[in-house]
Design a protein around this motif. Structure first.
Motif, PDB file in Angstrom:
ATOM      1  N   THR A 350       0.779  -1.240   0.000  1.00 50.81           N
ATOM      2  CA  THR A 350       0.000   0.000   0.000  1.00 50.81           C
ATOM      3  C   THR A 350       0.811   1.291   0.000  1.00 50.81           C
ATOM      4  N   CYS A 351       2.040   1.268   0.465  1.00 53.21           N
ATOM      5  CA  CYS A 351       2.724   2.516   0.804  1.00 53.21           C
ATOM      6  C   CYS A 351       3.599   3.106  -0.300  1.00 53.21           C
ATOM      7  N   SER A 352       3.434   2.686  -1.528  1.00 56.52           N
ATOM      8  CA  SER A 352       4.216   3.272  -2.624  1.00 56.52           C
ATOM      9  C   SER A 352       3.546   4.495  -3.230  1.00 56.52           C
ATOM     10  N   ILE A 353       2.274   4.747  -2.903  1.00 56.55           N
ATOM     11  CA  ILE A 353       1.565   5.851  -3.571  1.00 56.55           C
ATOM     12  C   ILE A 353       1.275   7.079  -2.708  1.00 56.55           C
ATOM     13  N   PRO A 354       1.205   6.999  -1.372  1.00 57.41           N
ATOM     14  CA  PRO A 354       0.856   8.205  -0.619  1.00 57.41           C
ATOM     15  C   PRO A 354       2.007   9.208  -0.574  1.00 57.41           C
ATOM     16  N   GLU A 373       7.490   1.812  15.817  1.00 56.32           N
ATOM     17  CA  GLU A 373       7.896   0.545  15.196  1.00 56.32           C
ATOM     18  C   GLU A 373       7.243   0.376  13.826  1.00 56.32           C
ATOM     19  N   LEU A 374       5.972   0.751  13.731  1.00 54.22           N
ATOM     20  CA  LEU A 374       5.260   0.661  12.454  1.00 54.22           C
ATOM     21  C   LEU A 374       5.841   1.643  11.442  1.00 54.22           C
ATOM     22  N   ALA A 375       6.217   2.825  11.914  1.00 52.30           N
ATOM     23  CA  ALA A 375       6.796   3.837  11.032  1.00 52.30           C
ATOM     24  C   ALA A 375       8.109   3.372  10.427  1.00 52.30           C
ATOM     25  N   GLU A 376       8.899   2.644  11.183  1.00 54.09           N
ATOM     26  CA  GLU A 376      10.163   2.121  10.649  1.00 54.09           C
ATOM     27  C   GLU A 376       9.912   1.154   9.496  1.00 54.09           C
ATOM     28  N   LEU A 377       8.814   0.406   9.560  1.00 51.76           N
ATOM     29  CA  LEU A 377       8.473  -0.508   8.469  1.00 51.76           C
ATOM     30  C   LEU A 377       8.020   0.251   7.222  1.00 51.76           C
ATOM     31  N   VAL A 378       7.398   1.395   7.430  1.00 52.08           N
ATOM     32  CA  VAL A 378       6.887   2.196   6.311  1.00 52.08           C
ATOM     33  C   VAL A 378       8.007   2.912   5.572  1.00 52.08           C
ATOM     34  N   ARG A 379       9.026   3.299   6.299  1.00 50.61           N
ATOM     35  CA  ARG A 379      10.031   4.228   5.780  1.00 50.61           C
ATOM     36  C   ARG A 379      10.690   3.817   4.460  1.00 50.61           C
ATOM     37  N   PRO A 380      10.980   2.530   4.218  1.00 48.60           N
ATOM     38  CA  PRO A 380      11.573   2.173   2.920  1.00 48.60           C
ATOM     39  C   PRO A 380      10.666   2.451   1.730  1.00 48.60           C
TER      40      PRO A 380
END
Length: 454
Positions: A350-354, A373-380
């Motif tokens: 999901t996180c390639s477009i926002p 912790e969740l933010a670290e997973l999103v960051r890449p």
């Protein structure tokens, strides 16, 4: 016992954990006179879509004049949301009265040396007890997790067993392959029932067919590919299916056509059991159905959409809808996911477009993944990511980042969504326009783009 005490009691039962198996719930219900044996039931299992199908079925049956109970989980905003008759939540006085009976039976069993019933077992017993007390003509019941060993599976042969979309979820409990998970879901199938299943992936479909053959149950397959004339908007969608032309469904989300087709086939099966829903009543029910937290628009300027995508299949379907409805729009995410979910897979999908992502959690839920912790997973996948201490702080920051013309999509586990929706409702009741609270970034929100050492 009053309503507050009843809620405190059931919340206290969370300490007993999740215990698959039916021995405990059977003992509890036996003490209560086995109310489930006096009910006519539609039983729904599946990974995604159970709640939407429940809302469509229970709404149609109610509109057709049947006294209809509905039991779903988890709650979104209030615990009593899980128990409804004819669309109305259980009153506080009746919740307290029923919980007092259930708690007395549960405490008696514990005093005799049996394991104390779990949180979900207590709720399930209350649902069956209340539906019997109120003399429901029929009850629509959603499994909590799986099917075979789910507490709801103590019922005798349901009138109709309904199998919504089956995919990978709860692997630690249900199995590591789609076949194993499908076998758990198909565990609700019992001799004497009609079975209606959404068209599944081949490996899941084979398991369902084998279960129906073993139990001697007729199988009806709902095929969404046969839906035609589909027209979609954020207010709902129109489609035709078999003899029904231009049916309006008041739920957005591209996948809701699948759920609607499944509900239509289940209603046809129910008509053969004496529960006939005339077409005008069906159209009324589908046109007014609501199911909070499923690609639901709850505010504007910026547009705020909430969705319960909390597993890989749900994330894929969410992306289909985002791409369909919001092409070339500025999008900001708010994400909250429980620890036992496949957070990394959901984020990767999901996180390639926002343009920005805010992570948050329901701090009252010990299963919530910490926002940092969740933010670290999103960051890449999205460099502009922020961890917020609460859903309300996340919403304020998302409004600031999205601007009046942007789109905020809040998704993940329902527990954090309930908190977010409560905040929106409180602001609307206070007369504040959505977006007005986003005048400054809360000092408690921690931006990973600004602070790398977290």
């Amino acid at each position: 016992m009053n309503a507050t005490e009843a809620l405190e009691y059931v919340e206290g039962c969370k300490k007993y954990g999740v215990v698959p198996g039916l021995d405990s719930i059977r003992r509890l219900l036996e003490r209560l006179g086995d109310p489930q044996k006096e009910l006519k039931i539609v039983h729904i299992a599946g990974t995604n879509g159970k709640g939407s199908v429940l809302a469509m079925l229970s709404g149609a049956l109610f509109r057709a004049g049947f006294r209809t109970g509905a039991y779903s989980s988890p709650e979104l905003a209030e615990h009593r949301d899980m128990f409804r008759i004819n669309g109305k939540m259980i009153p506080k006085t009746e919740f307290a009265k029923s919980m007092e009976q259930v708690s007395r039976a549960a405490e008696e069993l514990a005093a005799e040396g049996y394991p104390h019933p779990t949180y979900f077992e207590v709720d399930t017993a209350l649902a069956f007890l209340w539906f019997r007390e109120k003399k429901c003509d029929i009850a629509v019941v959603e499994t909590g997790m799986g099917g075979l060993e789910d507490a709801t599976n103590v019922i005798p042969a349901p009138l109709v067993c309904v199998l919504a979309s089956i995919s990978m979820d709860h692997m630690g409990v249900l199995g590591d392959t789609l076949e194993e998970i499908a076998a758990q879901k198909a565990g609700i199938i019992k001799p004497g029932s009609r079975v209606v299943s959404l068209l599944q992936k081949p490996e899941a479909m084979r398991v369902i067919e084998e279960a129906c053959e073993k139990q001697g149950c007729p199988l009806i397959v709902a095929d969404p590919r046969k839906a035609s004339g589909i027209r979609r908007s954020l207010k709902g969608q129109r489609f035709s299916y078999k003899g029904l032309k231009d049916l309006f469904l008041s739920l957005a989300g591209t996948w809701q056509i699948d759920n609607a087709v499944l509900a239509l086939e289940a209603l046809q099966a129910l008509s053969e059991e004496g529960f006939l829903v005339p077409e005008p009543k069906l159209r009324q029910a589908f046109g007014e159905v609501r199911w909070p937290g499923r690609f639901q628009v709850i505010a504007g300027s910026p547009l705020l959409v909430v969705d319960g995508a909390h597993n890989e299949a749900g994330a894929q379907r969410l992306m289909e809808s985002i791409r369909f409805y919001f092409t070339n729009r500025r999008i900001v995410y708010i994400i909250g996911i429980l620890k036992d979910k496949e957070a990394e897979k959901i984020i990767r999908l999901t996180c390639s477009i926002p343009e920005a992502v805010i992570t948050t959690s329901d701090s009252a839920n010990p299963r919530s993944t910490p926002p940092v912790e969740l933010a670290e997973l999103v960051r890449p996948y999205c460099a502009n990511v922020t961890a917020a201490d609460s859903p309300r702080e996340a919403l304020e920051l998302a409004e600031l980042l999205a601007g009046r013309d942007g789109i905020i999509v809040a998704f993940g586990s329902l527990s954090f969504q309930g908190k977010l929706m409560e905040g929106v409702e409180e602001r609307q009741h206070a007369g504040k326009r959505p977006g007005s609270a986003a005048k400054r970034q809360k000092s408690g929100a921690r931006s990973l783009t600004q602070h790398n050492s977290i």
